[in-house]
Design a protein around this motif. Structure first.
Motif, PDB file in Angstrom:
ATOM      1  N   ARG A 110      36.072  51.167  36.126  1.00  0.00           N
ATOM      2  CA  ARG A 110      37.280  51.371  36.810  1.00  0.00           C
ATOM      3  C   ARG A 110      38.697  51.526  35.656  1.00  0.00           C
ATOM      4  O   ARG A 110      39.674  52.125  35.494  1.00  0.00           O
ATOM      5  CB  ARG A 110      37.519  50.609  37.931  1.00  0.00           C
ATOM      6  CG  ARG A 110      36.669  50.699  38.791  1.00  0.00           C
ATOM      7  CD  ARG A 110      36.833  49.499  40.071  1.00  0.00           C
ATOM      8  NE  ARG A 110      37.931  49.437  40.744  1.00  0.00           N
ATOM      9  CZ  ARG A 110      38.104  48.545  41.450  1.00  0.00           C
ATOM     10  NH1 ARG A 110      37.075  47.680  41.750  1.00  0.00           N
ATOM     11  NH2 ARG A 110      39.514  48.491  42.033  1.00  0.00           N
ATOM     12  N   MET A 111      38.666  50.472  35.013  1.00  0.00           N
ATOM     13  CA  MET A 111      39.608  50.264  33.827  1.00  0.00           C
ATOM     14  C   MET A 111      39.741  51.462  32.817  1.00  0.00           C
ATOM     15  O   MET A 111      40.769  51.910  32.214  1.00  0.00           O
ATOM     16  CB  MET A 111      39.475  48.908  33.061  1.00  0.00           C
ATOM     17  CG  MET A 111      39.829  47.847  33.786  1.00  0.00           C
ATOM     18  SD  MET A 111      39.442  46.066  32.980  1.00  0.00           S
ATOM     19  CE  MET A 111      40.856  46.133  32.124  1.00  0.00           C
ATOM     20  N   ASP A 154      42.478  43.037  26.904  1.00  0.00           N
ATOM     21  CA  ASP A 154      42.742  43.669  28.336  1.00  0.00           C
ATOM     22  C   ASP A 154      41.649  43.156  29.486  1.00  0.00           C
ATOM     23  O   ASP A 154      41.863  43.157  30.797  1.00  0.00           O
ATOM     24  CB  ASP A 154      42.580  45.138  28.312  1.00  0.00           C
ATOM     25  CG  ASP A 154      43.860  45.963  28.073  1.00  0.00           C
ATOM     26  OD1 ASP A 154      45.039  45.128  27.939  1.00  0.00           O
ATOM     27  OD2 ASP A 154      43.989  47.149  27.847  1.00  0.00           O
ATOM     28  N   ALA A 189      38.781  54.485  33.545  1.00  0.00           N
ATOM     29  CA  ALA A 189      39.143  55.563  34.187  1.00  0.00           C
ATOM     30  C   ALA A 189      40.728  55.688  34.363  1.00  0.00           C
ATOM     31  O   ALA A 189      41.401  56.568  34.390  1.00  0.00           O
ATOM     32  CB  ALA A 189      38.602  55.767  35.682  1.00  0.00           C
ATOM     33  N   ASP A 190      41.529  54.362  34.523  1.00  0.00           N
ATOM     34  CA  ASP A 190      42.803  54.227  34.658  1.00  0.00           C
ATOM     35  C   ASP A 190      43.530  54.339  33.202  1.00  0.00           C
ATOM     36  O   ASP A 190      44.730  54.380  33.200  1.00  0.00           O
ATOM     37  CB  ASP A 190      43.179  52.892  35.197  1.00  0.00           C
ATOM     38  CG  ASP A 190      42.609  52.946  36.712  1.00  0.00           C
ATOM     39  OD1 ASP A 190      42.297  54.047  37.331  1.00  0.00           O
ATOM     40  OD2 ASP A 190      42.308  51.990  37.291  1.00  0.00           O
ATOM     41  N   ALA A 191      42.598  54.433  32.141  1.00  0.00           N
ATOM     42  CA  ALA A 191      43.476  54.297  30.777  1.00  0.00           C
ATOM     43  C   ALA A 191      44.124  55.690  30.520  1.00  0.00           C
ATOM     44  O   ALA A 191      43.682  56.749  30.941  1.00  0.00           O
ATOM     45  CB  ALA A 191      42.254  53.898  29.712  1.00  0.00           C
ATOM     46  N   GLU A 214      42.028  45.781  43.992  1.00  0.00           N
ATOM     47  CA  GLU A 214      42.749  46.484  42.836  1.00  0.00           C
ATOM     48  C   GLU A 214      42.216  45.513  41.593  1.00  0.00           C
ATOM     49  O   GLU A 214      42.140  44.528  41.610  1.00  0.00           O
ATOM     50  CB  GLU A 214      43.952  46.410  43.069  1.00  0.00           C
ATOM     51  CG  GLU A 214      44.812  47.170  42.024  1.00  0.00           C
ATOM     52  CD  GLU A 214      46.521  47.205  42.279  1.00  0.00           C
ATOM     53  OE1 GLU A 214      47.316  47.637  41.392  1.00  0.00           O
ATOM     54  OE2 GLU A 214      47.015  46.394  43.286  1.00  0.00           O
ATOM     55  N   ARG A 216      43.774  45.126  37.758  1.00  0.00           N
ATOM     56  CA  ARG A 216      44.878  45.501  37.173  1.00  0.00           C
ATOM     57  C   ARG A 216      44.892  44.608  35.800  1.00  0.00           C
ATOM     58  O   ARG A 216      44.010  43.798  35.505  1.00  0.00           O
ATOM     59  CB  ARG A 216      46.231  44.703  37.931  1.00  0.00           C
ATOM     60  CG  ARG A 216      46.291  45.001  38.994  1.00  0.00           C
ATOM     61  CD  ARG A 216      47.776  44.500  39.734  1.00  0.00           C
ATOM     62  NE  ARG A 216      48.093  43.173  39.709  1.00  0.00           N
ATOM     63  CZ  ARG A 216      47.225  42.234  40.649  1.00  0.00           C
ATOM     64  NH1 ARG A 216      46.589  42.988  41.606  1.00  0.00           N
ATOM     65  NH2 ARG A 216      47.283  41.123  40.778  1.00  0.00           N
ATOM     66  N   ARG A 217      45.428  45.252  34.636  1.00  0.00           N
ATOM     67  CA  ARG A 217      45.364  44.854  33.159  1.00  0.00           C
ATOM     68  C   ARG A 217      46.662  43.805  33.123  1.00  0.00           C
ATOM     69  O   ARG A 217      47.779  44.080  33.365  1.00  0.00           O
ATOM     70  CB  ARG A 217      45.479  45.975  32.103  1.00  0.00           C
ATOM     71  CG  ARG A 217      44.417  46.872  32.495  1.00  0.00           C
ATOM     72  CD  ARG A 217      44.799  48.342  31.587  1.00  0.00           C
ATOM     73  NE  ARG A 217      44.123  49.331  31.656  1.00  0.00           N
ATOM     74  CZ  ARG A 217      42.901  49.401  30.809  1.00  0.00           C
ATOM     75  NH1 ARG A 217      42.831  48.709  29.603  1.00  0.00           N
ATOM     76  NH2 ARG A 217      42.017  50.477  30.989  1.00  0.00           N
TER      77      ARG A 217
END
Length: 228
Positions: free
Chosen positions: A223-224, A87, A226-228, A170, A172-173
């Protein structure tokens, strides 16, 4: 106990100080108890390990050390190269200083469990200076080699002249964090047209590339997560 400077193992360690021999043999050396311990913790089996006073006369080991103060242990290991997957990747373009390459490998491993991908013009991550700077991360989280065009995902480059700050864009993965040398250009070609650019706001002229990569990794990894 090794008592002759002409011993084959000592000769191999000397050779591994040169990039051409590292490439030819597919090996590298790790100096010091911390690096040898990191290799053991990662389950890496050495070609051999020499310990001062046990396997070799201390002055002979010091003579093949790249450390000014000498060393008590040197291990020799096979080089490993990862696949550029995950990722979060950190792509390096033209980062010529081995200390910077090693530090970025360490930061990528520590902050994002990320693989560093080496593009053209980068220093050898298995040089003695890079291995020391990585503090064992080059062993625990081996780097990869690929062109930027071969990598999929959101490509985000750090550029001091970018309009937007890193915190404003932003994430993004999968994410490919693109880092160029401090004075060099970022990649050109088809992949470059896909790159989004962002800057880290600073009060000085610029950040060292390894420092900039560390700051960016901390930001995007948080940030990644937190969005997981």
């Amino acid at each position: 106990m090794i008592t002759s400077p002409d011993n084959d193992k000592l000769k191999t360690i000397r050779k591994l100080q040169q990039k051409s021999w590292r490439a030819k043999l597919g090996l590298f050396s790790a100096e010091g108890e911390d690096l040898v311990g990191a290799a053991e913790a990662a389950g890496r089996r050495p070609e051999f390990v020499l310990r001062a006073g046990e396997d070799v006369e201390p002055e002979l080991l010091d003579a093949v050390s790249t450390l000014g103060s000498g060393t008590r242990v040197i291990g020799v290991y096979g080089q490993c190269w990862a696949e550029p997957a995950g990722d979060l990747l950190v792509y390096l373009h033209g980062v010529e200083d081995p200390g910077n390459v090693g530090t970025i490998v360490r930061s990528a491993h520590a902050l994002g469990d990320a693989t560093v991908v080496l593009g053209p013009g980068c220093a050898d991550p298995y040089s003695p200076k890079a291995v020391r700077a990585s503090m064992g991360s080059v062993i625990a989280k081996p780097p990869a080699r690929a062109s930027l065009d071969a990598l999929d995902g959101h490509k985000l480059a750090l550029d001091a002249n970018a309009e937007h700050r890193l915190g404003e864009v932003e994430v993004r993965r999968p994410l490919v964090l693109v880092m160029g040398s401090e004075r060099g250009a970022l990649p050109a070609g088809a992949a470059a047209r896909e790159i989004e650019r962002a800057r880290i706001p600073v009060h000085a002229d610029s950040l060292n590339v390894a420092m900039a990569a560390t700051v960016a990794l901390y930001e995007v990894a948080l940030r990644m997560a937190a969005d997981a």
